[in-house]
Design a protein around this motif. Structure first.
Motif, PDB file in Angstrom:
ATOM      1  N   ASN A 101       0.772  -1.151   0.073  1.00  0.00           N
ATOM      2  CA  ASN A 101      -0.096  -0.046  -0.110  1.00  0.00           C
ATOM      3  C   ASN A 101       0.794   1.388   0.068  1.00  0.00           C
ATOM      4  N   SER A 102       1.973   1.190   0.129  1.00  0.00           N
ATOM      5  CA  SER A 102       2.904   2.437   0.212  1.00  0.00           C
ATOM      6  C   SER A 102       4.393   1.981  -0.237  1.00  0.00           C
ATOM      7  N   GLY A 103       5.182   3.146  -0.326  1.00  0.00           N
ATOM      8  CA  GLY A 103       6.491   2.825  -0.490  1.00  0.00           C
ATOM      9  C   GLY A 103       7.540   1.874   0.712  1.00  0.00           C
ATOM     10  N   ALA A 104       7.232   2.753   2.022  1.00  0.00           N
ATOM     11  CA  ALA A 104       7.755   2.089   2.895  1.00  0.00           C
ATOM     12  C   ALA A 104       7.660   0.649   3.198  1.00  0.00           C
ATOM     13  N   GLU A 105       6.352   0.034   2.964  1.00  0.00           N
ATOM     14  CA  GLU A 105       5.855  -1.121   3.081  1.00  0.00           C
ATOM     15  C   GLU A 105       6.416  -2.088   2.005  1.00  0.00           C
ATOM     16  N   ALA A 106       6.517  -1.356   0.697  1.00  0.00           N
ATOM     17  CA  ALA A 106       7.300  -2.123  -0.284  1.00  0.00           C
ATOM     18  C   ALA A 106       8.725  -2.668  -0.040  1.00  0.00           C
ATOM     19  N   ASN A 107       9.401  -1.468   0.484  1.00  0.00           N
ATOM     20  CA  ASN A 107      10.651  -1.742   0.775  1.00  0.00           C
ATOM     21  C   ASN A 107      10.977  -2.808   2.148  1.00  0.00           C
ATOM     22  N   GLU A 108      10.049  -2.659   2.968  1.00  0.00           N
ATOM     23  CA  GLU A 108      10.055  -3.795   4.051  1.00  0.00           C
ATOM     24  C   GLU A 108       9.858  -5.136   3.373  1.00  0.00           C
ATOM     25  N   SER A 135      20.034   8.542   1.622  1.00  0.00           N
ATOM     26  CA  SER A 135      19.094   7.866   1.021  1.00  0.00           C
ATOM     27  C   SER A 135      17.924   7.983   1.593  1.00  0.00           C
ATOM     28  N   PHE A 136      16.902   7.726   1.229  1.00  0.00           N
ATOM     29  CA  PHE A 136      15.390   7.699   1.867  1.00  0.00           C
ATOM     30  C   PHE A 136      14.662   6.625   1.451  1.00  0.00           C
ATOM     31  N   HIS A 137      14.185   5.783   2.638  1.00  0.00           N
ATOM     32  CA  HIS A 137      13.292   4.539   2.141  1.00  0.00           C
ATOM     33  C   HIS A 137      12.184   4.232   2.999  1.00  0.00           C
ATOM     34  N   GLY A 138      11.703   5.309   3.850  1.00  0.00           N
ATOM     35  CA  GLY A 138      10.431   5.279   4.419  1.00  0.00           C
ATOM     36  C   GLY A 138      10.446   5.164   5.765  1.00  0.00           C
ATOM     37  N   ARG A 139       9.323   5.180   6.518  1.00  0.00           N
ATOM     38  CA  ARG A 139       9.158   5.373   7.708  1.00  0.00           C
ATOM     39  C   ARG A 139       8.907   4.530   8.630  1.00  0.00           C
ATOM     40  N   MET A 187      19.138   0.913  -3.219  1.00  0.00           N
ATOM     41  CA  MET A 187      19.527   2.244  -3.726  1.00  0.00           C
ATOM     42  C   MET A 187      18.772   3.112  -4.762  1.00  0.00           C
ATOM     43  N   GLU A 188      18.547   4.171  -4.617  1.00  0.00           N
ATOM     44  CA  GLU A 188      17.509   5.168  -5.559  1.00  0.00           C
ATOM     45  C   GLU A 188      18.395   5.597  -6.666  1.00  0.00           C
ATOM     46  N   ALA A 189      17.898   5.503  -7.684  1.00  0.00           N
ATOM     47  CA  ALA A 189      18.590   5.906  -8.895  1.00  0.00           C
ATOM     48  C   ALA A 189      18.859   7.325  -8.745  1.00  0.00           C
ATOM     49  N   GLY A 192      15.730  11.246  -3.874  1.00  0.00           N
ATOM     50  CA  GLY A 192      14.761  12.281  -3.739  1.00  0.00           C
ATOM     51  C   GLY A 192      14.901  13.214  -2.838  1.00  0.00           C
ATOM     52  N   GLU A 193      14.471  12.506  -1.399  1.00  0.00           N
ATOM     53  CA  GLU A 193      14.385  13.198  -0.290  1.00  0.00           C
ATOM     54  C   GLU A 193      15.635  13.823   0.234  1.00  0.00           C
ATOM     55  N   GLY A 194      16.639  13.048  -0.188  1.00  0.00           N
ATOM     56  CA  GLY A 194      18.028  13.418   0.164  1.00  0.00           C
ATOM     57  C   GLY A 194      18.575  14.628  -0.611  1.00  0.00           C
ATOM     58  N   PHE A 220      16.626  -1.537  -6.185  1.00  0.00           N
ATOM     59  CA  PHE A 220      16.522  -0.446  -6.596  1.00  0.00           C
ATOM     60  C   PHE A 220      15.109   0.293  -5.964  1.00  0.00           C
ATOM     61  N   ASP A 221      15.218   1.170  -5.057  1.00  0.00           N
ATOM     62  CA  ASP A 221      13.781   1.848  -4.639  1.00  0.00           C
ATOM     63  C   ASP A 221      13.452   2.877  -5.730  1.00  0.00           C
ATOM     64  N   GLU A 222      12.383   2.557  -6.287  1.00  0.00           N
ATOM     65  CA  GLU A 222      12.068   3.467  -7.392  1.00  0.00           C
ATOM     66  C   GLU A 222      10.706   4.099  -7.151  1.00  0.00           C
ATOM     67  N   VAL A 223      10.524   4.110  -5.825  1.00  0.00           N
ATOM     68  CA  VAL A 223       9.230   4.782  -5.092  1.00  0.00           C
ATOM     69  C   VAL A 223       8.955   6.158  -5.711  1.00  0.00           C
ATOM     70  N   GLN A 224      10.064   6.847  -5.584  1.00  0.00           N
ATOM     71  CA  GLN A 224       9.871   8.097  -6.152  1.00  0.00           C
ATOM     72  C   GLN A 224      10.395   8.450  -7.630  1.00  0.00           C
ATOM     73  N   CYS A 225      11.346   7.721  -7.882  1.00  0.00           N
ATOM     74  CA  CYS A 225      11.852   7.995  -9.416  1.00  0.00           C
ATOM     75  C   CYS A 225      11.387   7.188 -10.583  1.00  0.00           C
ATOM     76  N   ALA A 249       5.712   2.694  -5.656  1.00  0.00           N
ATOM     77  CA  ALA A 249       4.499   3.215  -4.953  1.00  0.00           C
ATOM     78  C   ALA A 249       4.066   4.553  -5.616  1.00  0.00           C
ATOM     79  N   LYS A 250       3.887   5.576  -4.768  1.00  0.00           N
ATOM     80  CA  LYS A 250       3.757   6.838  -5.164  1.00  0.00           C
ATOM     81  C   LYS A 250       3.188   7.039  -6.806  1.00  0.00           C
ATOM     82  N   GLY A 251       3.685   7.260  -7.957  1.00  0.00           N
ATOM     83  CA  GLY A 251       2.997   7.546  -9.014  1.00  0.00           C
ATOM     84  C   GLY A 251       2.334   6.647  -9.665  1.00  0.00           C
TER      85      GLY A 251
END
Ligand SMILES: Cc1ncc(COP(=O)(O)O)c(C=O)c1O
Length: 389
Positions: A101-108, A135-139, A187-189, A192-194, A220-225, A249-251
């Motif tokens: 349901n979210s980026g953090a959950e996908a990364n978990e 990096s940023f991978h969620g909360r 990693m994020e390509a 974003g948040e960073g 690859f964490d592609e949640v934002q990009c 996630a996101k888009g």
């Protein structure tokens, strides 16, 4: 709504630093507040509303699905879910998908997947994930620990074990951290948040080679990009590498909550029944929305348009020749502007001028407009932007 601020503050947890605006509706690349004021949106809900607001195809598809059914448990098959999942597999080139349901959950889930692959092959003691500084991978707890920024590692002790951090685009530093415990590198390509920092191609290619050689999973964490944001379907497509695990996630949902873990060949059969799950994951309405997004993003010329619009935006900002701008970076419609002053102040000024922008740290203004924004809207937004920096 009159006292929206007071009301919010009276019962919501105090987790967000909000701007002084209450949004009522959106149309295309514009948002409107409760007083009817119009704003050009360079935020798209932090990269979520990829097709802008009020997209007709999206509304029609969602409405149709709402009338059919809007939740069934994953203990049943569901035709819309299958259709949307198949699209994602076809477009991504990956083998299997798990919806969250979210980026953090996908990364978990991605972290679990990497660890299980390694455990089954090499046994205990090989569960470390290397991530990058900034990096940023969620909360959620593991995603937060994976996040390579000290400022997030407070209060919530004890944090999960098994994470190491290395400087982005520094291959030597990464090699120095390698030991027999590492099972994945995430990693994020483009971070974003960073601060909107694209990784260096050479670094990514070296990491991919190393992963192949050592049977470490490339994640690859592609949640934002991801999903077209950078002008390619995935951010990592800029580097000609193929990961073992990808998170989205996101888009992907065009505004509805969704996350996804994509598995490549190595890990396609790693999760077995009972290893992972999510009550809401794979919600038919969210997935129907994702199918529309995928159709649009993968339609002929759409990604090329993003690349073109991204260049226009980048050049328009550079063309301002403002002494307040130190650097402009990013790819496609994911752009960071490092400025002399405080990004928060620029954001507030932009708001009063009718432009919505994001920050990524103290001195970086971040732009993530809807992917459907027009060239004209970009130019109009940049005119407003110059007055805020
Ligand atoms: C790269 C990246 N990963 C993960 C997340 C967390 O996503 P979510 O807020 O949907 O949990 C974000 C959110 O900004 C992100 O940018």
């Amino acid at each position: 709504m009159k006292d929206y601020k007071e009301l919010w503050n009276s019962f919501f947890m105090d987790t967000y630093g909000q701007l002084d605006i209450a949004i009522e509706k959106g149309e295309g690349s514009y948002l409107y507040d409760v007083n009817g004021k119009e704003y050009i949106d360079f935020t798209s809900g932090i990269g979520v509303s990829s097709l802008g607001y009020g997209n007709k195809k999206l509304i029609e598809a969602i409405t149709e699905q709402l009338h059919k059914v809007f939740h069934v448990s994953n203990i049943f098959y569901n035709t819309s879910t299958i259709e949307a999942g198949q699209k994602l597999i076809q477009r991504s080139g990956m083998k299997r998908v798990f919806y969250s349901n979210s980026g953090a959950e996908a990364n978990e889930g991605a972290i679990k997947l990497a660890r299980k692959y390694s455990f089954e092959k090499y046994g205990e003691g090989r569960g470390t994930i290397i991530t990058l500084k900034q990096s940023f991978h969620g909360r959620t707890l593991a995603a937060l620990t994976a996040t390579g920024q000290e400022k997030f590692h407070n209060y919530f002790f004890p944090f999960p074990q098994g994470f190491k951090y290395v400087e982005a685009s520094n291959f030597e530093a990464l090699v120095n951290e390698l030991d027999g415990t590492v099972c994945g590198i995430m990693m994020e390509a483009i971070q974003g948040e960073g601060g909107v920092h694209p990784l260096q191609k050479e670094f990514v290619k070296q990491v991919a080679e190393l992963c192949k050689e050592k049977d470490i999973l490339l994640m690859f964490d592609e949640v934002q990009c991801g999903v077209g944001r950078t002008g390619k379907f995935f951010g990592f497509n800029h580097f000609d590498v193929m990961p073992d695990i990808v998170t989205l996630a996101k888009g992907l949902g065009g505004g509805l909550p969704i996350g996804a873990i994509l598995a490549g060949e190595k890990v396609e059969h790693t999760f077995k029944k009972g290893d992972h799950g999510s009550t809401f994951g794979g919600n038919p309405v969210a997935l129907t929305a994702s199918a529309v997004v995928l159709d649009e993003v993968c339609s002929e010329g759409f990604l090329e348009e993003i690349e073109k619009k991204g260049q226009l935006l980048m050049e328009a900002i550079k063309g301002l020749n403002s002494p307040k701008i130190k650097e402009v970076r990013g790819k496609g419609l994911m752009i960071g502007i490092e400025i002399e002053g405080e990004s928060k102040l620029a954001q507030e000024k932009a708001l009063s001028n009718g432009l919505l922008i994001l920050t990524a740290g103290q001195n970086v203004v971040r732009l993530l407009p809807p992917l459907t924004i027009s060239e004209e809207e970009i130019k109009k937004g940049v005119e407003l932007l110059v007055q805020c920096i």
